[in-house]
Design an enzyme around this catalytic site. Structure first.
Site, PDB file in Angstrom:
ATOM      1  N   HIS A 134       0.870  -1.220  -0.046  1.00 48.21           N
ATOM      2  CA  HIS A 134      -0.021   0.003   0.012  1.00 48.21           C
ATOM      3  C   HIS A 134       0.725   1.261  -0.135  1.00 48.21           C
ATOM      4  O   HIS A 134       0.688   2.109  -0.696  1.00 48.21           O
ATOM      5  CB  HIS A 134      -0.857   0.147   1.074  1.00 48.21           C
ATOM      6  N   HIS A 144      -9.777   7.713   3.597  1.00 50.09           N
ATOM      7  CA  HIS A 144      -9.622   6.379   4.091  1.00 50.09           C
ATOM      8  C   HIS A 144     -10.918   5.750   4.157  1.00 50.09           C
ATOM      9  O   HIS A 144     -11.238   4.455   4.685  1.00 50.09           O
ATOM     10  CB  HIS A 144      -8.921   6.157   5.168  1.00 50.09           C
TER      11      HIS A 144
END
Lengths: 108, 346
Positions: B164, B266
Site C-alpha cells: 500500500h 480512508h
C-alpha cells in the site's frame, strides 16, 4: 484549562484523543508555560493546502490541538519544538490516568 | 520512442490471451496497445498528467534497510543491503522481503522498473519512533513503526501495508492524485488495490482464494478485528468496543461526506476498493492479470486528472478495459458491472 490533543490519519485512519484538565494552581502552573511556548498565531490550517498534503506525505498523522480557547491543526512533520513538548506531555499525562491526569481513547 | 507496426485489432487479440504460455506476449501487446492509445490521445488533446514511463526490462531490485533505533531521524543506520543474509530482526527482514515482493509484482506483472519507473533503489527504515502506530512513504522511502503493543503490532507484519505505502510512491510518480475528497479516496484505493495484489502475487492466490484484507495481522489479539479494511466487504474489517466499527461504505448509497480525514479519503476508498474486487471476482483467476492491468494502465497512462472523481476514474477504467480487451470483452463488461454494483455512474 482543558488541553486536548486529537491525532487523526495514518494508514489505519483511527483517531486517538488525549485530554488533560489543569484545575489546581499547581497543575495550571505546570501546563501554562507549555501552552504559552507554542506559536498558536503562526499556524496555517494545513487542511487548506491545495492538494490536501501539507507535508506531501499521504498516511501521515494530523494533530488538532486545543488548550482553553486556543486551537491549532498541524501536520505531523510540523509537531516539533514546543508543539512536540505539549503533545508528548499531554499524551503521557493522559495515559498515566492518575487523578487529574486526564483521559486517553479513540474517537468512534 | 517505441513504434508499433501491428494493427490494434491484432494487439487486442494478443492482449486478451489468458493462457500462461502467452502471458509475455499478451503483456507486450497490452503495452503496445496502450502506447497506441497514448499516441492517439497526444495527437488529439493536450496531456493532463505526465505520461506513464515504460521500460520492457526492469532492473533487478536494489534494497537497503535502515534502523532508526526508536528515533525519528531518517534514514538511520543501514542494517541490511541487497544480497545480505537475514539479520534475525523480524522488522528488518520483513521490510527487506516486502520491498522485494513489491518490486517483483511491478516488474513481473506490469513491466515497471521500480517505484518511479526508472529503477530507483528501494529504501526502508524500521523501528521508527517510540511506540509509533504507523507506516508511511515519505516521498523517497518507506518508514515503519513498531506499534504500541496494545492496539497495533509492528507494521512490517503486513505485506499488503508495505505494498500500500509503496503504491503511494507509484501514484506520486504517475497520476499524482491529490489527497483530498474523491481524488484522495482514489489515491487511497489504488494503494489498497496494489497492496492487495503484492500480497496475492507473493502467495500465488487467485481472486477467489484471496482474503482481500488490508493490514491483516496488524491488530493485537486484544482487538476485535481482522484487519484495517476489507476490499470484499467494506465496513466489516473490525468492530471493537474501544476502536468502534469499521466506517467504510460499500456503495455510493452510504458515501460519507466529512471534512475529517481529508474529506474521508480512508473511508470512501471502500467504494472503489469493492469495485476492483468485484472485477477480479467476476473474471476469476489472478487479480494481477486483467484486473490489475486495467487499474495499472489507468493509473499510469496519463489520462487521469490529479483532481479526478469517482465517475471520471470509473470511466477511465472502462476506457482502458475497452482499449486493452475490446468493447465486447468480458473484461469491459466486468468493469462496467462492478461500478454499477457500487452505484458509481459511468
Amino acid at each position: 484549562m482543558k488541553i486536548t490533543v486529537e491525532r487523526s490519519g495514518g494508514i489505519a485512519a483511527l483517531t486517538r484523543v488525549w485530554t488533560v484538565q489543569a484545575v489546581t494552581t499547581s497543575e495550571k502552573s505546570r501546563w501554562q508555560p507549555l501552552v504559552e511556548a507554542c506559536p498558536w498565531d503562526a499556524v496555517d490550517d494545513p487542511r487548506q493546502a491545495p492538494d490536501g498534503q501539507p507535508d506531501g506525505q499521504p498516511d501521515r498523522f494530523m494533530y488538532s490541538i486545543r488548550a482553553g480557547q486556543r486551537r491549532a491543526t498541524l501536520p505531523e512533520t510540523a509537531v516539533t519544538g514546543p508543539w512536540r513538548v505539549l503533545v508528548e506531555s499531554t499524551r503521557t499525562a493522559a495515559e498515566e490516568s492518575r487523578p487529574g491526569g486526564g483521559e486517553a481513547g479513540f474517537r468512534r | 520512442m517505441v513504434c508499433s507496426i501491428v494493427p490494434p485489432y491484432i494487439l487486442r487479440r494478443l492482449a486478451a490471451q489468458g493462457s500462461p504460455r502467452f502471458s509475455a506476449v499478451a503483456r507486450a501487446a497490452r503495452e503496445a496497445l496502450l502506447h497506441v492509445g497514448a499516441v492517439h490521445a497526444a495527437r488529439t488533446s493536450a496531456p493532463t498528467a505526465p505520461a506513464g514511463i515504460r521500460q520492457l526490462e526492469p532492473s533487478p531490485v536494489n534494497r537497503s534497510v535502515f534502523d532508526a533505533k526508536s528515533g525519528e531521524s531518517l534514514p538511520g543506520q543501514v542494517v541490511r543491503k541487497e544480497g545480505d543474509a537475514a539479520t534475525g530482526d523480524p522488522a528488518v527482514d520483513e521490510a527487506y522481503d516486502g520491498l522485494g515482493h513489491t518490486h517483483s509484482l511491478y516488474a513481473d506483472a506490469f513491466g515497471r522498473n521500480s517505484i518511479d519507473g526508472l529503477g530507483m533503489p528501494l529504501k526502508a527504515t524500521v523501528h521508527f519512533g517510540r511506540m509509533y502506530d504507523n507506516a508511511f512513504w515519505d516521498g523517497q522511502q518507506m518508514v515503519f513503526g513498531d506499534g504500541d503493543g496494545e492496539v497495533f503490532e509492528r507494521f512490517t507484519r503486513s505485506l499488503s501495508v508495505i505494498g500500500h505505502e509503496l503504491a503511494h510512491g507509484v501514484t506520486q510518480f504517475s497520476a499524482g492524485l491529490a489527497y483530498r475528497n474523491q481524488a484522495g479516496a482514489i489515491n487511497e484505493s489504488v494503494s489498497d488495490v496494489f497492496g492487495a495484489l503484492v500480497e496475492q502475487y507473493f502467495r500465488k492466490q487467485t481472486a477467489a482464494e484471496a482474503s482481500w484484507l488490508i493490514g491483516e495481522g496488524l491488530f493485537t489479539p486484544q482487538v476485535e478485528g481482522s484487519a484495517l479494511r476489507s476490499m470484499k466487504a467494506p465496513g466489516t474489517a473490525y468492530d471493537d468496543d474501544v476502536l468502534g466499527k469499521d466506517p467504510q461504505p460499500d456503495s455510493m448509497d452510504s458515501y460519507v461526506r466529512t471534512r475529517s480525514d481529508n474529506g474521508g479519503v480512508h473511508i470512501n476508498s471502500g467504494i472503489p476498493n469493492r469495485a476492483f474486487c468485484l472485477v477480479a471476482q467476476t473474471l476469476g483467476g489472478n487479480a494481477w492479470d486483467a484486473p490489475g492491468q486495467i487499474w495499472y494502465e489507468t493509473l499510469t497512462g496519463g489520462s487521469l486528472s490529479t483532481a479526478t472523481t469517482f465517475t471520471a476514474f470509473a470511466k477511465a477504467t472502462a476506457a482502458t478495459a475497452k482499449e486493452l480487451f475490446g468493447e465486447e470483452s468480458a473484461e469491459h463488461d466486468a468493469v462496467r458491472g462492478a461500478w454499477e454494483t457500487v452505484k458509481v455512474k459511468l
